[in-house]
Motif scaffolding. Structure first.
Motif, PDB file in Angstrom:
ATOM      1  N   LEU A 128      19.236 -22.389  22.238  1.00 21.72           N
ATOM      2  CA  LEU A 128      19.719 -23.845  21.836  1.00 21.72           C
ATOM      3  C   LEU A 128      21.145 -24.013  22.029  1.00 21.72           C
ATOM      4  CD1 LEU A 128      17.452 -24.570  18.768  1.00 21.72           C
ATOM      5  CD2 LEU A 128      17.464 -25.953  20.715  1.00 21.72           C
ATOM      6  N   ALA A 129      21.761 -22.745  21.520  1.00 18.25           N
ATOM      7  CA  ALA A 129      23.255 -22.977  21.760  1.00 18.25           C
ATOM      8  C   ALA A 129      23.826 -22.792  23.087  1.00 18.25           C
ATOM      9  CB  ALA A 129      23.665 -21.746  20.763  1.00 18.25           C
ATOM     10  N   LYS A 130      23.110 -21.874  23.781  1.00 20.82           N
ATOM     11  CA  LYS A 130      23.521 -22.176  25.275  1.00 20.82           C
ATOM     12  C   LYS A 130      23.242 -23.293  25.831  1.00 20.82           C
ATOM     13  CE  LYS A 130      23.231 -17.173  26.015  1.00 20.82           C
ATOM     14  NZ  LYS A 130      22.483 -16.034  26.620  1.00 20.82           N
ATOM     15  N   LYS A 131      22.072 -23.891  25.547  1.00 19.38           N
ATOM     16  CA  LYS A 131      21.528 -25.378  26.212  1.00 19.38           C
ATOM     17  C   LYS A 131      22.708 -26.208  25.875  1.00 19.38           C
ATOM     18  CE  LYS A 131      17.865 -28.473  26.389  1.00 19.38           C
ATOM     19  NZ  LYS A 131      16.472 -28.983  25.938  1.00 19.38           N
ATOM     20  N   PHE A 132      23.318 -26.531  24.533  1.00 17.39           N
ATOM     21  CA  PHE A 132      23.917 -27.333  24.139  1.00 17.39           C
ATOM     22  C   PHE A 132      25.499 -26.972  24.215  1.00 17.39           C
ATOM     23  CE2 PHE A 132      19.806 -28.732  22.508  1.00 17.39           C
ATOM     24  CZ  PHE A 132      19.773 -29.852  23.206  1.00 17.39           C
ATOM     25  N   ASN A 133      25.678 -25.805  24.494  1.00 16.18           N
ATOM     26  CA  ASN A 133      27.148 -25.284  24.266  1.00 16.18           C
ATOM     27  C   ASN A 133      27.673 -25.313  22.624  1.00 16.18           C
ATOM     28  OD1 ASN A 133      29.563 -23.828  25.040  1.00 16.18           O
ATOM     29  ND2 ASN A 133      30.656 -25.743  25.310  1.00 16.18           N
ATOM     30  N   SER A 134      26.719 -24.898  21.903  1.00 11.50           N
ATOM     31  CA  SER A 134      27.242 -25.045  20.422  1.00 11.50           C
ATOM     32  C   SER A 134      27.890 -24.231  20.049  1.00 11.50           C
ATOM     33  CB  SER A 134      25.696 -25.348  19.688  1.00 11.50           C
ATOM     34  OG  SER A 134      24.933 -26.241  20.177  1.00 11.50           O
ATOM     35  N   ARG A 135      28.432 -24.265  18.781  1.00 18.70           N
ATOM     36  CA  ARG A 135      29.208 -22.838  18.259  1.00 18.70           C
ATOM     37  C   ARG A 135      28.555 -22.486  17.257  1.00 18.70           C
ATOM     38  NH1 ARG A 135      30.407 -18.986  16.656  1.00 18.70           N
ATOM     39  NH2 ARG A 135      32.153 -18.133  15.667  1.00 18.70           N
ATOM     40  N   LEU A 136      27.630 -21.532  17.409  1.00 17.04           N
ATOM     41  CA  LEU A 136      26.578 -20.609  16.821  1.00 17.04           C
ATOM     42  C   LEU A 136      27.048 -19.494  16.126  1.00 17.04           C
ATOM     43  CD1 LEU A 136      23.659 -20.351  15.662  1.00 17.04           C
ATOM     44  CD2 LEU A 136      23.319 -19.256  18.076  1.00 17.04           C
ATOM     45  N   HIS A 137      26.713 -19.308  14.865  1.00 21.03           N
ATOM     46  CA  HIS A 137      27.109 -18.091  14.263  1.00 21.03           C
ATOM     47  C   HIS A 137      25.719 -17.500  13.517  1.00 21.03           C
ATOM     48  CE1 HIS A 137      29.202 -14.880  12.221  1.00 21.03           C
ATOM     49  NE2 HIS A 137      28.940 -15.265  11.015  1.00 21.03           N
ATOM     50  N   ILE A 138      25.266 -16.524  13.927  1.00 22.75           N
ATOM     51  CA  ILE A 138      23.927 -15.821  13.302  1.00 22.75           C
ATOM     52  C   ILE A 138      24.302 -14.987  12.117  1.00 22.75           C
ATOM     53  CG2 ILE A 138      21.741 -15.050  13.656  1.00 22.75           C
ATOM     54  CD1 ILE A 138      21.657 -16.143  16.201  1.00 22.75           C
ATOM     55  N   LEU A 139      23.623 -15.268  11.066  1.00 20.23           N
ATOM     56  CA  LEU A 139      23.814 -14.285   9.778  1.00 20.23           C
ATOM     57  C   LEU A 139      22.992 -13.264   9.885  1.00 20.23           C
ATOM     58  CD1 LEU A 139      24.152 -17.357   7.345  1.00 20.23           C
ATOM     59  CD2 LEU A 139      25.954 -16.127   8.224  1.00 20.23           C
ATOM     60  N   HIS A 140      23.443 -12.188   9.054  1.00 20.75           N
ATOM     61  CA  HIS A 140      22.547 -10.964   8.695  1.00 20.75           C
ATOM     62  C   HIS A 140      21.732 -10.291   9.899  1.00 20.75           C
ATOM     63  CE1 HIS A 140      20.105 -13.967   7.304  1.00 20.75           C
ATOM     64  NE2 HIS A 140      20.629 -14.221   6.217  1.00 20.75           N
ATOM     65  N   ILE A 141      22.082 -10.110  10.876  1.00 18.84           N
ATOM     66  CA  ILE A 141      21.109  -9.620  11.853  1.00 18.84           C
ATOM     67  C   ILE A 141      20.860  -8.049  11.240  1.00 18.84           C
ATOM     68  CG2 ILE A 141      21.241  -8.460  14.278  1.00 18.84           C
ATOM     69  CD1 ILE A 141      21.600 -11.396  14.319  1.00 18.84           C
ATOM     70  N   SER A 142      19.259  -7.967  11.686  1.00 20.67           N
ATOM     71  CA  SER A 142      18.858  -6.777  10.912  1.00 20.67           C
ATOM     72  C   SER A 142      18.015  -5.770  11.900  1.00 20.67           C
ATOM     73  CB  SER A 142      18.072  -7.156   9.808  1.00 20.67           C
ATOM     74  OG  SER A 142      16.901  -8.068  10.018  1.00 20.67           O
ATOM     75  N   THR A 143      18.000  -6.131  13.286  1.00 19.46           N
ATOM     76  CA  THR A 143      17.203  -5.262  13.851  1.00 19.46           C
ATOM     77  C   THR A 143      18.061  -4.791  15.329  1.00 19.46           C
ATOM     78  OG1 THR A 143      16.218  -7.062  15.480  1.00 19.46           O
ATOM     79  CG2 THR A 143      15.265  -6.841  13.406  1.00 19.46           C
ATOM     80  N   GLU A 144      17.456  -3.954  15.798  1.00 22.06           N
ATOM     81  CA  GLU A 144      17.996  -3.126  17.092  1.00 22.06           C
ATOM     82  C   GLU A 144      17.797  -4.311  18.274  1.00 22.06           C
ATOM     83  OE1 GLU A 144      17.863   0.772  19.873  1.00 22.06           O
ATOM     84  OE2 GLU A 144      16.477   0.443  18.032  1.00 22.06           O
ATOM     85  N   GLU A 145      16.871  -4.751  18.221  1.00 18.01           N
ATOM     86  CA  GLU A 145      16.258  -5.696  19.287  1.00 18.01           C
ATOM     87  C   GLU A 145      16.962  -6.908  19.561  1.00 18.01           C
ATOM     88  OE1 GLU A 145      12.636  -3.394  18.135  1.00 18.01           O
ATOM     89  OE2 GLU A 145      14.466  -4.150  17.019  1.00 18.01           O
ATOM     90  N   GLU A 146      17.684  -7.441  18.366  1.00 22.99           N
ATOM     91  CA  GLU A 146      18.581  -8.611  18.218  1.00 22.99           C
ATOM     92  C   GLU A 146      19.972  -8.448  18.979  1.00 22.99           C
ATOM     93  OE1 GLU A 146      17.816 -11.307  14.442  1.00 22.99           O
ATOM     94  OE2 GLU A 146      17.435  -9.137  14.150  1.00 22.99           O
ATOM     95  N   ILE A 147      20.127  -7.271  19.059  1.00 22.60           N
ATOM     96  CA  ILE A 147      21.648  -6.875  19.540  1.00 22.60           C
ATOM     97  C   ILE A 147      21.869  -7.412  20.986  1.00 22.60           C
ATOM     98  CG2 ILE A 147      23.231  -4.961  19.963  1.00 22.60           C
ATOM     99  CD1 ILE A 147      21.945  -3.461  17.615  1.00 22.60           C
ATOM    100  N   SER A 148      20.857  -7.170  21.701  1.00 17.91           N
ATOM    101  CA  SER A 148      20.689  -7.691  23.209  1.00 17.91           C
ATOM    102  C   SER A 148      21.245  -9.157  23.226  1.00 17.91           C
ATOM    103  CB  SER A 148      19.738  -7.356  23.910  1.00 17.91           C
ATOM    104  OG  SER A 148      18.578  -8.060  23.408  1.00 17.91           O
ATOM    105  N   LEU A 149      21.248  -9.832  22.427  1.00 20.96           N
ATOM    106  CA  LEU A 149      21.402 -11.372  22.448  1.00 20.96           C
ATOM    107  C   LEU A 149      22.829 -11.551  22.291  1.00 20.96           C
ATOM    108  CD1 LEU A 149      18.751 -12.623  19.783  1.00 20.96           C
ATOM    109  CD2 LEU A 149      18.627 -12.815  22.271  1.00 20.96           C
ATOM    110  N   PHE A 150      23.748 -10.715  22.066  1.00 18.93           N
ATOM    111  CA  PHE A 150      25.178 -10.971  21.837  1.00 18.93           C
ATOM    112  C   PHE A 150      25.934 -10.284  22.773  1.00 18.93           C
ATOM    113  CE2 PHE A 150      22.846 -11.181  17.748  1.00 18.93           C
ATOM    114  CZ  PHE A 150      22.820 -12.519  17.630  1.00 18.93           C
ATOM    115  N   ASP A 151      27.053 -10.959  23.063  1.00 21.91           N
ATOM    116  CA  ASP A 151      27.938 -10.595  24.183  1.00 21.91           C
ATOM    117  C   ASP A 151      29.345  -9.719  23.501  1.00 21.91           C
ATOM    118  OD1 ASP A 151      29.520 -10.186  26.494  1.00 21.91           O
ATOM    119  OD2 ASP A 151      29.882 -12.227  26.683  1.00 21.91           O
ATOM    120  N   ASN A 152      29.877  -8.507  24.020  1.00 19.46           N
ATOM    121  CA  ASN A 152      30.800  -8.090  23.725  1.00 19.46           C
ATOM    122  C   ASN A 152      31.808  -7.829  24.842  1.00 19.46           C
ATOM    123  OD1 ASN A 152      29.748  -5.722  25.280  1.00 19.46           O
ATOM    124  ND2 ASN A 152      30.201  -4.281  23.772  1.00 19.46           N
ATOM    125  N   SER A 153      31.563  -8.899  25.762  1.00 21.10           N
ATOM    126  CA  SER A 153      32.677  -8.646  27.093  1.00 21.10           C
ATOM    127  C   SER A 153      33.844  -9.510  26.826  1.00 21.10           C
ATOM    128  CB  SER A 153      31.769  -8.974  28.286  1.00 21.10           C
ATOM    129  OG  SER A 153      31.548 -10.409  28.327  1.00 21.10           O
TER     130      SER A 153
END
Length: 445
Positions: free
Chosen positions: A224-249
């Protein structure tokens, strides 16, 4: 306001450690340098051997006021936070009543101005039916909008896809999300009740609130954030699987999608349920050791941007109920910095990285005005730490109103000795000065 001079500190700031003096005047850092001992000061602190860091900014706490004050109050938890080196907090809207109107939001700010020793901001809550009210929120003096895309208190669950689209499309400010898929959780709950009965072990929590529930919801929020270019902050990430959703570049200041990890997901794992039971029942759940290890690595390599607490106290009577009845959440603000400093002692993280994740990055992520750094002209939110001191967490030194901690019995090998909030020395060697309250955070938006 008093003029305060801090001499001979090891200053941890902006990726380096250097020795120096700090002169505080009118609430701000007036000068940083060497040989400032001739400055006229009302109080002089010799910080030789100690480390001076910017005050910790905790972007996710639940201080339970109004409506749940048998668990905690803004006063009690802000006091505990200050003792733990947290100088600013952002508090969540699932109080009673839920913070779903501008009037209720304003009441929280008024209460904090009268009782909070720490600086403060409060999220505006979004539900399935208050979008127009939420969109009235002023981004310059409110930290963000909070969306519960998973189970929560009262009328806070947002599970209507059209409503979610409207939020992400129209919100002109940061959206913070709790991401766990409700349908997955409900399905897993029904299966668990059938399999484990009415009094199961707490270790079933990560089976119910599993990786699938987290990833399904987080990936939806990111889409949704990518679709609308929203400013999104996801709280308390708790799984290894979710890490791939985020960019460190890219630098944090250029990211539109950011993420947070909480201290308890770095410290505990599913092997701790046998010992601690519902004391470590959180949403999202503490999971297998592989997740803890992956989250720590992702925090170090900047896939995860901020370290916070999700401080959520309950009484021990409430937490002592069986698994199905015991509420999720636990108290953490007094000990979060201590926990990260313990990781430093173990060689797992540098002091500079701790400061980056707990002080600098929250300020960048939320665009907080003149906080989060040790810079001339910035508010004097500062913490002195003695890395040579140690103490054991015990009932007699816990400041939370609920009177317990998941860290009880842990021996920390560092100690916060002084905490300055907006230029006021509010905590010194176990004693508080409550003559001044914290200030409302403002944002460069």
């Amino acid at each position: 306001m008093k003029k305060i001079l801090i001499l001979n500190a090891n200053i941890v700031n902006e990726g380096r450690i250097s020795s120096g003096d700090i002169f505080i005047e009118n609430g701000f850092i007036a000068e940083i340098g060497h040989n400032l001992s001739s400055k006229p000061a009302d109080k002089i602190i010799d910080a030789k051997g100690k480390y001076l860091i910017p005050g910790v900014i905790d972007d996710q706490v639940h201080f339970r006021e109004p409506g749940l004050t048998h668990k905690a109050t803004i006063y009690s938890e802000a006091k505990a936070a200050v003792a733990g080196g947290i100088t600013s907090f952002m508090e969540m809207p699932n109080t009673v009543p839920n913070t779903l109107t501008q009037e209720l939001l304003a009441e929280k700010y008024t209460r904090a101005s009268q009782t909070s020793l720490a600086n403060y901001s409060f999220f505006m809550g979004v539900s399935n039916d208050n979008l127009q009210e939420a969109l009235k929120t002023d981004p310059k003096n409110v930290c963000g909008l909070k969306v519960f895309m998973g189970s929560s208190t009262g009328n806070m669950l947002v599970d209507n896809e059209k409503t979610l689209e409207e939020i992400f499309k129209n919100a002109g400010m940061l959206i913070a999300t709790h991401c766990e898929d409700e349908q997955t959780i409900q399905r897993n709950t029904a299966l668990a009740k059938e399999k484990y009965g009415e009094n199961p072990a707490s270790s079933i929590h990560p089976i119910i609130r599993n990786e699938e529930a987290c990833y399904k919801s987080s990936s939806m929020a990111v889409a949704l954030a990518k679709k609308f270019n929203s400013r999104l902050h996801i709280l308390h990430i708790s799984t290894e699987e979710e890490i791939s959703l985020f960019d460190n570049s890219k630098p944090l200041s250029e990211k539109r999608i950011t993420a947070e990890v909480c201290v308890h997901h770095l410290w505990f794992d599913s092997g701790d349920y046998d010992r601690l039971g519902t004391r470590i029942k959180w949403n999202p759940a503490v999971k297998e050791k592989r997740h803890k290890e992956a989250l720590f690595k992702a925090m170090l390599d900047d896939h995860l941007d901020i370290i916070a607490t999700d401080h959520a106290p309950h009484t021990m009577e409430e937490k002592s109920q069986n698994y199905w009845k015991a509420p999720s959440g636990g108290p953490l603000v007094q000990h979060s910095l201590n926990a990260m400093l313990e990781f430093y002692k173990q060689g797992k993280i540098s002091l500079e990285k701790i400061v980056e994740k707990m002080s600098h990055n929250p300020a960048i992520c939320f665009q907080i005005e003149k906080r989060g750094y040790i810079r001339e002209g910035y508010w004097a939110d500062l913490v002195l730490v003695d890395l040579g001191a140690s103490y054991e967490v015990a009932k007699n030194n816990i400041l939370y109103q609920c009177g317990w901690s998941p860290f009880e019995g842990v021996n920390f090998h560092s100690k916060v000795t002084h905490t300055f909030v907006s230029g006021n020395l509010v905590y010194e060697d176990g004693k508080f000065d409550e003559s001044n309250y914290g200030k409302r955070l403002s944002f460069n938006r």
